[in-house]
Scaffold this active site. Sequence first.
Site, short mmCIF file in Angstrom:
data_model
loop_
_atom_site.label_atom_id
_atom_site.label_comp_id
_atom_site.label_asym_id
_atom_site.label_seq_id
_atom_site.Cartn_x
_atom_site.Cartn_y
_atom_site.Cartn_z
N SER A 134 -32.57 -53.16 87.52
CA SER A 134 -33.79 -53.58 88.18
C SER A 134 -34.14 -54.96 87.63
O SER A 134 -33.26 -55.80 87.43
CB SER A 134 -34.90 -52.55 87.94
OG SER A 134 -36.09 -52.93 88.60
N TYR A 148 -36.87 -60.54 96.80
CA TYR A 148 -36.21 -60.01 95.60
C TYR A 148 -37.17 -59.06 94.88
O TYR A 148 -36.79 -57.94 94.51
CB TYR A 148 -35.79 -61.15 94.68
CG TYR A 148 -35.12 -60.67 93.41
CD1 TYR A 148 -33.78 -60.32 93.41
CD2 TYR A 148 -35.84 -60.56 92.22
CE1 TYR A 148 -33.16 -59.87 92.25
CE2 TYR A 148 -35.24 -60.12 91.05
CZ TYR A 148 -33.90 -59.77 91.07
OH TYR A 148 -33.29 -59.31 89.92
N LYS A 152 -36.63 -54.90 94.19
CA LYS A 152 -36.66 -54.27 92.88
C LYS A 152 -37.82 -53.28 92.75
O LYS A 152 -37.69 -52.27 92.06
CB LYS A 152 -36.73 -55.35 91.78
CG LYS A 152 -35.48 -56.22 91.72
CD LYS A 152 -34.21 -55.40 91.54
CE LYS A 152 -32.98 -56.28 91.36
NZ LYS A 152 -31.74 -55.49 91.22
#
Length: 272
Positions: A134, A148, A152
């Site tokens: 992660s 992004y 995550k």
Amino acid sequence: MSKVIFITGASRGFGKLWAEAFLKRGDHVAASARNLDDLNDLVSKYGNAILPVQLDVNSREQCFKVVEKVNAHFGRIDVLINNAGYGLFGAIEETTEQQARDQMETNFFGLLWMTQAVLPLMRAQKSGHIIQLSSFLGLATLPVLGLYNASKFAVEGLSETLSQEVKGFGINITLIEPNGFSTDWSGASAIQTEATDTYAPVKQAFFEAATPDSWGKPEATVDAVLKVVDSANPPLRLLLGKIAYPALKETYQQRLALWEEWKDVSADAHGH
């Protein structure tokens, strides 16, 4: 006792670094890459201890086939490290539909397909450890990395839930959450949106805030990862780097203060 470790995205960065660390100490490693030539140096050095496998994690079918292949070759898979992924830099408004879908496809769905593929084997073994790469940006956010961050955050929610579902089968889940490190993640591996003048000031502030000291040394992560893999009771979350903890502590203090400020409104909204 040596372990069988399957690492995705092992052609560079953390994946390759950790693969070699495991090989060096006598573990067996299945290392996936889109281009197997990137693993030739490890094969020539460690021989049969490494099994290079070609894999595009975006293909669910490939993920299941490759897991079967690795299991047939080594007889088990003790640890899966879902490392494949990349960064998408740009303002959310600038992001195209394809860029957004591609980011989620690799960073989230690829990780999901690999996780689903390995779970039946680990349940049959009554043991296993799935390590999800992660980011501290799965717990807090920075501008210019919206998609992004979102990918995550999705990995965090999925993996925390998974840890509750599979603990009874002897399977551990760990989320590794690095701050920025000097890998290809922000360089050759990164994708950029088409820039517009609108968000130039936001981007300038973002890039100016990153000092050389902000970036960790990838080699320094090896001991931490080995400790997690060797732990009898591995943590659900492990931050990597000296930036992540203070940044997240501040973020959560601010969140708690805001929830506290609005708690009466929240409670009234319950209805009784």
